[in-house]
Design an enzyme around this catalytic site. Sequence first.
Site, PDB file in Angstrom:
ATOM      1  CG  ASP A  32      -9.506  -1.008 -22.386  1.00 20.16           C
ATOM      2  OD1 ASP A  32     -10.457  -1.683 -22.727  1.00 20.16           O
ATOM      3  OD2 ASP A  32      -8.390  -1.456 -22.062  1.00 20.16           O
ATOM      4  CD  GLU A  63       0.847  -4.954  10.874  1.00 19.00           C
ATOM      5  OE1 GLU A  63       0.977  -3.740  10.640  1.00 19.00           O
ATOM      6  OE2 GLU A  63      -0.261  -5.529  10.913  1.00 19.00           O
ATOM      7  NE  ARG A  73      -8.778  -5.819 -20.565  1.00 19.89           N
ATOM      8  CZ  ARG A  73      -8.898  -4.696 -21.246  1.00 19.89           C
ATOM      9  NH1 ARG A  73      -8.026  -3.737 -21.049  1.00 19.89           N
ATOM     10  NH2 ARG A  73      -9.869  -4.521 -22.099  1.00 19.89           N
ATOM     11  N   PRO A  86       0.812  -1.223   0.000  1.00 20.61           N
ATOM     12  CG  PRO A  86      -0.274  -1.228   2.070  1.00 20.61           C
ATOM     13  CD  PRO A  86       0.580  -2.062   1.178  1.00 20.61           C
TER      14      PRO A  86
HETATM   15  N1  ADE Z   1      -1.007  -5.166   0.101  1.00 24.22           N
HETATM   16  C1  ADE Z   1      -1.865  -4.704   1.025  1.00 24.22           C
HETATM   17  N2  ADE Z   1      -2.576  -3.674   0.563  1.00 24.22           N
HETATM   18  C2  ADE Z   1      -2.151  -3.439  -0.709  1.00 24.22           C
HETATM   19  C3  ADE Z   1      -2.498  -2.490  -1.713  1.00 24.22           C
HETATM   20  N3  ADE Z   1      -3.410  -1.538  -1.517  1.00 24.22           N
HETATM   21  N4  ADE Z   1      -1.846  -2.562  -2.884  1.00 24.22           N
HETATM   22  C4  ADE Z   1      -0.904  -3.498  -3.098  1.00 24.22           C
HETATM   23  N5  ADE Z   1      -0.544  -4.412  -2.197  1.00 24.22           N
HETATM   24  C5  ADE Z   1      -1.160  -4.395  -1.007  1.00 24.22           C
END
Ligand code: ADE
Length: 249
Positions: free
Chosen positions: A168, A115, A153, A88
């Site tokens: 697209d 984590e 794709r 993330p």
């Molecule tokens: N692992 C946990 N959350 C994630 C996300 N939003 N994007 C990519 N990998 C992740």
Amino acid sequence: MIFDVLTLFPGILTSPLQESILGKAIAAKALAVRTHNIRDWAEGKHLTADDTPYGGGDGMVMKPEPIAGAVRAAKEKNPKARVVMLTPQGKVFRQADAVRLSREPGLILLCGRYEGFDERVRTTLVDEEISIGDYVLTGGELGALILIDAIARHIPGVLGSQGSAETDSFSDGLLEYPQYTRPFEWEGQKVPEVLLSGNHAAIEKWRRQQQLIRTRQRRPDLLDQVELSEDDQKFLHQLERNDERPPQG
Ligand code: ADE
């Protein structure tokens, strides 16, 4: 293109890669996806791949050694592959990234759990960090599937008609126009007449205008990033003027 997915849970990827377009593309060898269990490179009696964080705190952190083993084994098989970590904290994945990464000779997708990773994994083994959006998943596997799907794709031979990736949403920076099929009238709603006119220029103009209307309503941020023709700009100004007009009657 070969994707090597490194994960503690390879089973998560099984079914999505067997179905529909991806399943067919893999069967036709237009792309290959190999999954590798990071635990196969873990050592000790319990094959531990994670441990508690230095400094304390909740959760577990993925240890560097098994990941290094898995990444280096994948690199040995495909030395030019790019190592992408799903996290993330990465750069948010966009259509332009799907196109860019589809040109790589191979991708090694590193999926985290718990984590996240020991920081030294990122600094030592990874070329690029990608997030699929501003939310936190239980792990990177679904993110890896999303990357594979969006990238595949753009690989020749994956889509039945090459045209469909080009029309697209996002491929020209705008959202897609609305589509209709039979019946002509459904629950009191008719298909726009222009689509039945056989006038291809008029249809194209209507579709472009619908793209502009939708994008302006739903994703105005995208309009700042696209190249707009003179006609596009005129149409957008007209929409703005309509908005500014006081309500009639
Ligand atoms: N692992 C946990 N959350 C994630 C996300 N939003 N994007 C990519 N990998 C992740």
